[in-house]
Design a protein around this motif. Structure first.
Motif, mmCIF file in Angstrom:
data_model
loop_
_atom_site.group_PDB
_atom_site.id
_atom_site.type_symbol
_atom_site.label_atom_id
_atom_site.label_comp_id
_atom_site.label_asym_id
_atom_site.label_seq_id
_atom_site.Cartn_x
_atom_site.Cartn_y
_atom_site.Cartn_z
ATOM 1 N N LYS A 322 46.993 41.154 41.686
ATOM 2 C CA LYS A 322 46.412 40.360 40.615
ATOM 3 C C LYS A 322 47.366 39.299 40.074
ATOM 4 O O LYS A 322 46.941 38.213 39.696
ATOM 5 C CB LYS A 322 46.000 41.280 39.454
ATOM 6 N N THR A 323 48.658 39.640 39.985
ATOM 7 C CA THR A 323 49.601 38.769 39.273
ATOM 8 C C THR A 323 50.883 38.514 40.048
ATOM 9 O O THR A 323 51.347 37.377 40.129
ATOM 10 C CB THR A 323 49.969 39.390 37.912
ATOM 11 N N GLN A 569 45.911 47.476 34.357
ATOM 12 C CA GLN A 569 45.581 46.342 35.218
ATOM 13 C C GLN A 569 44.105 45.930 35.230
ATOM 14 O O GLN A 569 43.816 44.726 35.346
ATOM 15 C CB GLN A 569 46.060 46.616 36.650
ATOM 16 N N PHE A 572 43.433 42.936 32.958
ATOM 17 C CA PHE A 572 44.324 41.779 32.957
ATOM 18 C C PHE A 572 43.586 40.447 32.859
ATOM 19 O O PHE A 572 44.034 39.531 32.174
ATOM 20 C CB PHE A 572 45.192 41.784 34.219
ATOM 21 N N HIS A 573 42.466 40.334 33.558
ATOM 22 C CA HIS A 573 41.780 39.038 33.599
ATOM 23 C C HIS A 573 40.748 38.854 32.500
ATOM 24 O O HIS A 573 40.234 37.751 32.313
ATOM 25 C CB HIS A 573 41.115 38.844 34.958
ATOM 26 N N SER A 614 53.705 44.002 38.115
ATOM 27 C CA SER A 614 52.379 43.438 37.848
ATOM 28 C C SER A 614 52.199 43.049 36.393
ATOM 29 O O SER A 614 51.676 41.969 36.082
ATOM 30 C CB SER A 614 51.281 44.414 38.282
ATOM 31 N N SER A 617 54.452 40.157 35.497
ATOM 32 C CA SER A 617 53.910 38.894 36.003
ATOM 33 C C SER A 617 52.726 38.417 35.169
ATOM 34 O O SER A 617 52.515 37.212 35.019
ATOM 35 C CB SER A 617 53.518 39.035 37.479
ATOM 36 N N TRP A 618 51.945 39.356 34.612
ATOM 37 C CA TRP A 618 50.884 38.939 33.679
ATOM 38 C C TRP A 618 51.499 38.188 32.510
ATOM 39 O O TRP A 618 51.001 37.126 32.106
ATOM 40 C CB TRP A 618 50.101 40.147 33.153
ATOM 41 N N TRP A 621 52.809 34.620 33.730
ATOM 42 C CA TRP A 621 51.708 33.672 33.893
ATOM 43 C C TRP A 621 51.162 33.224 32.536
ATOM 44 O O TRP A 621 50.979 32.025 32.278
ATOM 45 C CB TRP A 621 50.577 34.294 34.701
ATOM 46 N N SER A 622 50.906 34.202 31.675
ATOM 47 C CA SER A 622 50.278 33.885 30.393
ATOM 48 C C SER A 622 51.196 33.040 29.520
ATOM 49 O O SER A 622 50.739 32.127 28.823
ATOM 50 C CB SER A 622 49.883 35.176 29.678
ATOM 51 N N TYR A 627 46.586 31.303 34.445
ATOM 52 C CA TYR A 627 46.450 32.656 34.995
ATOM 53 C C TYR A 627 45.627 32.627 36.282
ATOM 54 O O TYR A 627 44.585 31.971 36.355
ATOM 55 C CB TYR A 627 45.763 33.572 33.978
ATOM 56 N N TYR A 636 43.495 28.406 39.122
ATOM 57 C CA TYR A 636 44.038 29.089 37.954
ATOM 58 C C TYR A 636 43.197 28.714 36.750
ATOM 59 O O TYR A 636 42.650 27.611 36.670
ATOM 60 C CB TYR A 636 45.490 28.673 37.698
#
Length: 705
Positions: A322-323, A569, A572-573, A614, A617-618, A621-622, A627, A636
């Motif tokens: 995911k990330t 996880q 996350f999105h 993971s 990395s979230w 990105w954020s 993302y 993204y």
């Protein structure tokens, strides 16, 4: 130079996680790591940041306490004849950094410094005692294979699981102390000892008495292939001083840290960013070595022989696709290509792309999510030479059931029969959604390779998620074999078709067709109403088929952020779905609150299991302001940046991200300008992003009307 404390996320135990991490010292994507051990009696939770006990420096390969360790051992040094090896240290006075451990045992008056290279490292012991006992402790089976005046080679066999019951690690140790071999022993327990050449079958401690005319250095090297490989690696290390090795390792970290150059008035937030970047660089771990010609080779626990090529381990794709992998694709595409080589070698040896490696397939978690790692590489142009074989492996996993449930897709016959997995199958909804996503990803790769019929078939199969959507709730709902939704549905109940959550967390894993999911819900407004209900609901739960409270439930409750369980996880999105449905202000508000209040660089730095980079990395990105909601589909979603300025060193140029009017009370984006052009869309393609050199984001008090 950036200072990082590796104890981030270590304030964890089986019932509640602030990361479930270890304070690991080594190099990025290393084959071994070192960690201080304070509580070996607690099994996989062997480090407690609040404990003052010191048991030694552990050579570890543990990716998660839920998976366990393999081929681990413990190094220590105590004054000769000391019967109690456990020491005491001051946590605030110790150094826990990516390249160096520095710890003073006040009980034994011994200072230990440790550093680790990719396949070895060194320890330095300083004491006023005239002689030190150098100790190596390991569980299960081990034995001394050979020794000379000041070196020794051992074979260790301990692991939580492996396809090879005789899987071994060869450990070569060399020291600048003079070892008294006549006094060397193996201590099997507190009352029983024997010659140091005694094979050990249930754990024990090797004790090597050595002279101590000043500091003592012990170099170590490991191999999963042979004693000769370990000795050859040791021979490369021994001419180097402890401090030269530590400095070289620090330089390696500095080079990777420099990929991101963060400037902000809040030093603690900058620290959190780089600490998360350190975490993101730990996994996957190398599981290959170099032969005498310098070519990569690895030991295959499947074929039980040495084979050419790279191999990697210690990653769970259900978490990291995911990330973590999209981050590597952006800033480390060459390394990403090496990962693909390793995963393809796994597929060649087992027949299936890996799912959860440690050291080989553990079969944990739903789906075959390495498919997303492959498709993301394809959409970003990484290693096209591997695409045909990787596509073949993806299709094999989607069509050929394995007699061993660890591999491929379990219950394939039912999935092909119904288009979904029936409710009597464990984690039926999550399995269905993951299979449908992987089908769509096969379509992506097939299309890139010009296999249009195959692409059409699997793109269509990617719509199988629709079978389980229940318009009454706007959520996924398990179905029985007759096609009926199971009765007594409760979106707060965990299990019953869902993985580590309820319908609230797991109904939105439709990365391949979010517009289609929105349409099923009746359009953007009804979809957003469901998301608002999710966010505004109390963080309550019913234990369901889990039968009791598990740590993920406790963590969601403690976070108290509605049903947005960013502690795990599957959620996350979810904050970014608001933007995709037309309410970008909600995404900005939620993401900024999470960045400001949920993460830090300390032992309680994460809201739940960090899981192999993971969650780190979230955060990365954020904090950058975007993302990768749907790996494999080349775009993204915009969020909101955290820092005044970040420069990202891409492979061929620098991308500068600047935030104007960056204040905590300004929660919304006024405008974005990329290289002088305003951006109005909710997304940006990967190619557009990497073509950009200057991105400026301006914040404001209220969302624009």
């Amino acid at each position: 130079m950036i200072s990082i404390d590796t104890r981030t996320g270590t304030a964890s135990h089986p019932n509640f996680s602030h990361g479930n991490t270890l304070p690991l010292t080594g190099v990025p994507f290393g084959m071994n790591y070192l960690a201080v051990q304070t509580a070996g009696e607690n099994g996989a939770w062997f480090f407690d940041p609040e404990s003052r006990n010191y048991q030694g420096i552990r050579l570890t390969h543990q990716p998660s306490p839920w998976i366990g360790d393999f081929q681990h051992c413990l190094f220590n040094a105590v004054p000769q004849g000391s019967h109690d090896a456990t020491g005491v240290y001051q946590p605030d006075a110790a150094t826990f950094s990516p390249a160096l451990i520095n710890i003073f045992d006040e009980h034994h008056q011994v200072r230990t410094q440790a550093t680790a290279t990719a396949r070895g490292g060194a320890l330095r012991f300083t004491s006023h005692a005239e002689t030190l006992d150098l100790q190596m402790n390991a569980p299960d089976r081990w034995q001394v294979l050979r020794h000379d005046e000041n070196s020794i080679v051992l074979q260790l066999q301990n692991f939580a699981a492996s396809e090879d019951s005789n899987f071994s690690m060869y450990l070569a140790l060399g020291t600048d102390a003079q070892i008294d071999w006549f006094a060397a022993t193996v201590l099997l327990d507190k009352t029983q000892s024997g010659p140091f050449t005694t094979p050990v079958t249930a754990g024990g401690t090797l004790i090597l008495p050595g002279t101590n005319d000043g500091p003592t250095t012990v170099w170590f090297a490991t191999s999963f292939i042979s004693p000769e490989f370990a000795q050859r690696e040791l021979a490369k290390l021994r001419p180097q001083s402890f401090f030269s090795l530590a400095q070289a390792n620090q330089t390696t970290w500095d080079d990777k840290m420099a990929i991101f150059q963060v400037q902000d008035r809040h030093a603690d937030r900058v620290q959190t960013f780089y600490t998360n970047w350190y975490r993101a660089l730990l996994y996957p771990m190398r599981f290959y070595e170099r032969d005498e010609q310098g070519s990569p080779v690895h030991y295959s626990t499947i074929k039980q022989t040495v084979l050419p090529g790279r191999l990697y381990t210690n990653t769970g794709f259900w978490d990291t696709y995911k990330t973590s992998f999209p981050l590597y694709a952006l800033v480390l595409p060459e390394q990403y290509g090496y990962f693909l080589e390793g995963f393809l070698n796994s597929a060649k040896e087992t027949g299936y792309l890996p799912k959860w490696l440690s050291p080989d397939e553990r079969g944990m978690m739903p789906g075959t999510m390495a498919d997303a790692v492959v498709a993301d590489a394809v959409t970003k142009g990484i290693r096209p030479d591997l695409w045909p074989e990787l596509l073949a492996a993806m299709v094999h996993g989607a069509t050929v059931p394995s007699p061993d449930g660890k591999y491929g897709r379990p219950n394939l016959k039912d999935y092909h029969t119904y288009g979904y997995l029936p409710a009597d199958i464990h984690e039926s909804v999550n399995q269905t959604l993951d299979y449908a996503y992987s089908d769509a990803l096969i379509g992506v790769v097939a299309k890139a390779l010009g296999k249009n019929d195959l692409a059409e078939k699997y793109t269509k199969a990617g719509h199988n998620y629709r079978h389980l959507f229940d318009p009454q709730y706007g959520l996924m709902h398990p179905k029985d074999r007759s096609g009926r939704f199971v009765p007594d549905f409760d979106p707060f109940t965990w299990g019953t078709g869902f993985t580590e959550g309820s319908a609230w967390q797991n109904s939105f894993a439709v990365y391949q067709d979010i517009p289609g999911l929105i349409n099923l819900a009746g359009g953007p407004r009804p979809f957003l109403r469901t998301l608002h209900a999710l966010a505004n609901a109390a963080p309550q739960f019913n234990v369901g088929t889990y039968g009791g409270v598990i740590h993920e439930m406790a963590e969601m409750s403690a976070l108290s952020f509605g049903q947005i369980a960013i502690s795990n996880q599957p959620s996350f999105h979810i904050p970014y779905l608001f933007a995709l449905a037309g309410e970008k202000s909600a995404t900005e508000l939620i993401v900024k609150q999470l960045l400001l209040h949920v993460f830090n660089a300390g032992p309680a730095g994460f809201p739940g299991d960090e899981d192999n980079g993971s969650m780190s990395s979230w955060y990365l990105w954020s904090a950058l302001g975007l993302y990768p909601v749907r790996p494999g589909f080349d775009d993204y979603v915009w969020g909101i940046p955290l820092f005044d300025e970040v420069t990202i060193q891409l492979p061929d140029h620098a991308l500068n991200l600047t935030t104007e009017n960056n204040a905590d009370y300004l929660l919304f984006v006024k405008e974005r300008i990329a290289d002088g052009q305003p951006i109005d869309q909710a997304t940006i393609t990967h190619q557009k992003l990497i073509d950009t050199q200057q991105l400026t984001t301006d914040l404001q008090l209220l969302p624009s009307l």
